[in-house]
Design a protein around this motif. Structure first.
Motif, PDB file in Angstrom:
ATOM      1  N   ARG A  67       0.847  -1.386   0.056  1.00 14.17           N
ATOM      2  CA  ARG A  67      -0.010  -0.062   0.032  1.00 14.17           C
ATOM      3  C   ARG A  67       0.951   1.289   0.031  1.00 14.17           C
ATOM      4  NH1 ARG A  67      -4.446  -0.249   4.339  1.00 14.17           N
ATOM      5  NH2 ARG A  67      -5.140   1.578   3.117  1.00 14.17           N
ATOM      6  N   LEU A  68       2.132   1.290   0.361  1.00  8.82           N
ATOM      7  CA  LEU A  68       2.873   2.456   0.451  1.00  8.82           C
ATOM      8  C   LEU A  68       3.181   2.903  -0.743  1.00  8.82           C
ATOM      9  CD1 LEU A  68       4.969   1.858   3.821  1.00  8.82           C
ATOM     10  CD2 LEU A  68       2.955   3.448   3.416  1.00  8.82           C
ATOM     11  N   ASP A  69       3.604   2.049  -1.668  1.00  7.56           N
ATOM     12  CA  ASP A  69       4.048   2.697  -3.010  1.00  7.56           C
ATOM     13  C   ASP A  69       5.576   3.063  -2.817  1.00  7.56           C
ATOM     14  OD1 ASP A  69       4.287   2.812  -5.778  1.00  7.56           O
ATOM     15  OD2 ASP A  69       3.581   4.947  -5.703  1.00  7.56           O
ATOM     16  N   ILE A  70       6.545   2.301  -2.161  1.00  9.44           N
ATOM     17  CA  ILE A  70       7.730   2.830  -1.958  1.00  9.44           C
ATOM     18  C   ILE A  70       8.601   2.829  -3.235  1.00  9.44           C
ATOM     19  CG2 ILE A  70      10.095   2.613  -0.769  1.00  9.44           C
ATOM     20  CD1 ILE A  70       8.096   1.331   1.581  1.00  9.44           C
ATOM     21  N   ARG A  71       9.159   3.933  -3.577  1.00 10.04           N
ATOM     22  CA  ARG A  71      10.003   3.936  -4.901  1.00 10.04           C
ATOM     23  C   ARG A  71      11.318   4.083  -4.623  1.00 10.04           C
ATOM     24  NH1 ARG A  71       5.530   7.251  -5.264  1.00 10.04           N
ATOM     25  NH2 ARG A  71       6.948   9.216  -5.280  1.00 10.04           N
ATOM     26  N   THR A  72      12.207   3.750  -5.902  1.00  7.81           N
ATOM     27  CA  THR A  72      13.712   4.205  -5.784  1.00  7.81           C
ATOM     28  C   THR A  72      13.970   5.669  -5.362  1.00  7.81           C
ATOM     29  OG1 THR A  72      13.583   4.555  -8.123  1.00  7.81           O
ATOM     30  CG2 THR A  72      14.166   2.282  -7.537  1.00  7.81           C
ATOM     31  N   ASN A  73      14.992   5.626  -4.660  1.00  4.29           N
ATOM     32  CA  ASN A  73      15.433   7.006  -4.364  1.00  4.29           C
ATOM     33  C   ASN A  73      14.934   7.566  -3.195  1.00  4.29           C
ATOM     34  OD1 ASN A  73      17.377   6.782  -6.394  1.00  4.29           O
ATOM     35  ND2 ASN A  73      16.273   8.129  -7.822  1.00  4.29           N
ATOM     36  N   GLN A  74      13.941   6.907  -2.453  1.00  6.23           N
ATOM     37  CA  GLN A  74      13.064   7.283  -1.465  1.00  6.23           C
ATOM     38  C   GLN A  74      14.051   7.057  -0.064  1.00  6.23           C
ATOM     39  OE1 GLN A  74       9.044   5.985  -1.950  1.00  6.23           O
ATOM     40  NE2 GLN A  74       8.619   8.056  -2.360  1.00  6.23           N
ATOM     41  N   ARG A  75      13.643   7.700   1.021  1.00  9.44           N
ATOM     42  CA  ARG A  75      14.175   7.641   2.564  1.00  9.44           C
ATOM     43  C   ARG A  75      12.970   6.985   3.232  1.00  9.44           C
ATOM     44  NH1 ARG A  75      15.246  13.621   2.082  1.00  9.44           N
ATOM     45  NH2 ARG A  75      13.165  13.179   1.650  1.00  9.44           N
ATOM     46  N   VAL A  76      13.317   5.887   3.775  1.00 10.63           N
ATOM     47  CA  VAL A  76      12.354   5.267   4.843  1.00 10.63           C
ATOM     48  C   VAL A  76      13.091   4.962   6.071  1.00 10.63           C
ATOM     49  CG1 VAL A  76      11.111   2.996   4.974  1.00 10.63           C
ATOM     50  CG2 VAL A  76      11.459   3.868   2.571  1.00 10.63           C
ATOM     51  N   LEU A  77      11.933   5.100   7.311  1.00 10.70           N
ATOM     52  CA  LEU A  77      12.667   4.946   8.316  1.00 10.70           C
ATOM     53  C   LEU A  77      11.876   3.650   8.969  1.00 10.70           C
ATOM     54  CD1 LEU A  77      13.727   5.422  11.244  1.00 10.70           C
ATOM     55  CD2 LEU A  77      11.833   6.953  11.687  1.00 10.70           C
ATOM     56  N   ASP A  78      12.602   2.656   9.389  1.00 16.07           N
ATOM     57  CA  ASP A  78      11.807   1.397   9.767  1.00 16.07           C
ATOM     58  C   ASP A  78      12.150   1.130  11.260  1.00 16.07           C
ATOM     59  OD1 ASP A  78      10.772  -1.348   9.683  1.00 16.07           O
ATOM     60  OD2 ASP A  78      12.405  -2.242   8.899  1.00 16.07           O
ATOM     61  N   ARG A  83      19.883   1.823  -4.914  1.00 12.31           N
ATOM     62  CA  ARG A  83      21.239   1.929  -4.372  1.00 12.31           C
ATOM     63  C   ARG A  83      21.473   3.539  -4.101  1.00 12.31           C
ATOM     64  NH1 ARG A  83      25.120   1.444  -9.470  1.00 12.31           N
ATOM     65  NH2 ARG A  83      23.878   2.792 -10.809  1.00 12.31           N
ATOM     66  N   TYR A  84      20.530   4.288  -4.535  1.00 12.33           N
ATOM     67  CA  TYR A  84      20.369   5.612  -4.284  1.00 12.33           C
ATOM     68  C   TYR A  84      19.353   6.280  -3.107  1.00 12.33           C
ATOM     69  CZ  TYR A  84      23.396   5.905  -8.195  1.00 12.33           C
ATOM     70  OH  TYR A  84      24.714   5.725  -8.954  1.00 12.33           O
ATOM     71  N   GLY A  85      18.797   5.121  -2.583  1.00 10.23           N
ATOM     72  CA  GLY A  85      17.542   5.475  -1.461  1.00 10.23           C
ATOM     73  C   GLY A  85      18.398   5.262  -0.208  1.00 10.23           C
ATOM     74  N   SER A  86      17.467   5.199   0.819  1.00 15.03           N
ATOM     75  CA  SER A  86      18.130   4.928   2.155  1.00 15.03           C
ATOM     76  C   SER A  86      16.996   4.238   2.945  1.00 15.03           C
ATOM     77  CB  SER A  86      18.993   6.150   2.883  1.00 15.03           C
ATOM     78  OG  SER A  86      18.057   7.080   3.270  1.00 15.03           O
ATOM     79  N   VAL A  87      17.306   3.267   3.972  1.00 16.65           N
ATOM     80  CA  VAL A  87      16.671   2.922   4.830  1.00 16.65           C
ATOM     81  C   VAL A  87      17.390   3.014   6.058  1.00 16.65           C
ATOM     82  CG1 VAL A  87      15.556   0.844   6.049  1.00 16.65           C
ATOM     83  CG2 VAL A  87      15.686   1.165   3.489  1.00 16.65           C
ATOM     84  N   THR A  88      16.750   3.613   7.239  1.00 14.83           N
ATOM     85  CA  THR A  88      17.138   3.904   8.765  1.00 14.83           C
ATOM     86  C   THR A  88      16.337   2.762   9.386  1.00 14.83           C
ATOM     87  OG1 THR A  88      17.499   6.101   8.239  1.00 14.83           O
ATOM     88  CG2 THR A  88      17.519   5.282  10.563  1.00 14.83           C
ATOM     89  N   ALA A  89      17.305   1.694   9.784  1.00  8.28           N
ATOM     90  CA  ALA A  89      16.442   0.811  10.607  1.00  8.28           C
ATOM     91  C   ALA A  89      16.785   0.906  12.233  1.00  8.28           C
ATOM     92  CB  ALA A  89      17.314  -0.548  10.245  1.00  8.28           C
ATOM     93  N   VAL A  90      15.647   0.921  12.767  1.00 12.21           N
ATOM     94  CA  VAL A  90      15.848   1.249  14.361  1.00 12.21           C
ATOM     95  C   VAL A  90      15.425  -0.002  15.223  1.00 12.21           C
ATOM     96  CG1 VAL A  90      15.153   2.749  16.241  1.00 12.21           C
ATOM     97  CG2 VAL A  90      15.662   3.661  14.042  1.00 12.21           C
ATOM     98  N   ASP A  91      15.998  -0.397  16.153  1.00 15.19           N
ATOM     99  CA  ASP A  91      15.630  -1.647  16.832  1.00 15.19           C
ATOM    100  C   ASP A  91      16.352  -1.624  18.252  1.00 15.19           C
ATOM    101  OD1 ASP A  91      13.348  -3.893  16.523  1.00 15.19           O
ATOM    102  OD2 ASP A  91      15.218  -4.701  17.654  1.00 15.19           O
TER     103      ASP A  91
END
Length: 173
Positions: A26-37, A54-62
């Motif tokens: 449902r989110l429609d995450i696309r290339t080059n986007q920034r996501v917080l998980d 490769r030009y996007g980013s994911v910040t993973a927090v746990d």
């Protein structure tokens, strides 16, 4: 878009994967986007990294990051969300996906405020509340929760169900 997760997930991740699939579709995450998980799992973080490219980013927090690995796209933060601020800056993320599988938060409203501040206008915030977050109100033990997760992923169980709440929100443009 249909998402596919690796087949080597543990019991709790197997229980949550159908929810993760639905949310990410449902989110429609696309290339080059920034996501917080927030409440990141290896499976969700790896999938998010593939989606942003490769030009996007994911910040993973746990709280426990032993299962997560920093890469050129994935930035791992071990944090206690009852003490530590959410990483990032105002309007820094296109999407935020947050799950709380490790028990209740001291101040959920403050955490939500931090996340909404970090969400760009038009970005999406998804909050998923699973059974272990509700443990104190349900008066169940960790062992009860683990047994429940095991039963829901046991192929011998013919009927399985669990309660979940997922809240989708979009930041104003």
């Amino acid at each position: 878009m249909t998402t596919t997760l690796p087949a080597h997930a543990g019991p709790i991740h197997l229980l949550l994967n159908p929810s993760i699939h639905t949310v990410l579709d449902r989110l429609d995450i696309r290339t080059n986007q920034r996501v917080l998980d927030v409440g990141a799992s290896e499976e969700s973080t790896t999938l998010l990294a593939r989606l942003v490219g490769r030009y996007g980013s994911v910040t993973a927090v746990d709280a426990d990051t032993g299962h997560l690995t920093d890469t050129a796209v994935i930035n791992v933060h071990q944090l206690d969300l009852n003490r530590d601020p959410v990483p990032g800056h105002a309007a820094g993320y296109d999407h935020i996906l947050a799950r709380w599988p490790h028990g209740p938060l001291r101040d959920p409203a403050d955490l939500i405020a931090q996340m909404t501040t970090r969400l760009r206008p038009g970005g999406r915030l998804v909050l998923a509340d699973i059974i272990t977050h509700l443990r104190p109100r349900l008066n169940i033990t960790n062992a009860d929760t683990d047994r429940f997760a095991d039963l829901m992923t046991d192929p011998r169980v013919l009927l399985g169900s669990y309660e979940r709440r997922v809240i989708h929100a979009r930041a104003r443009r």
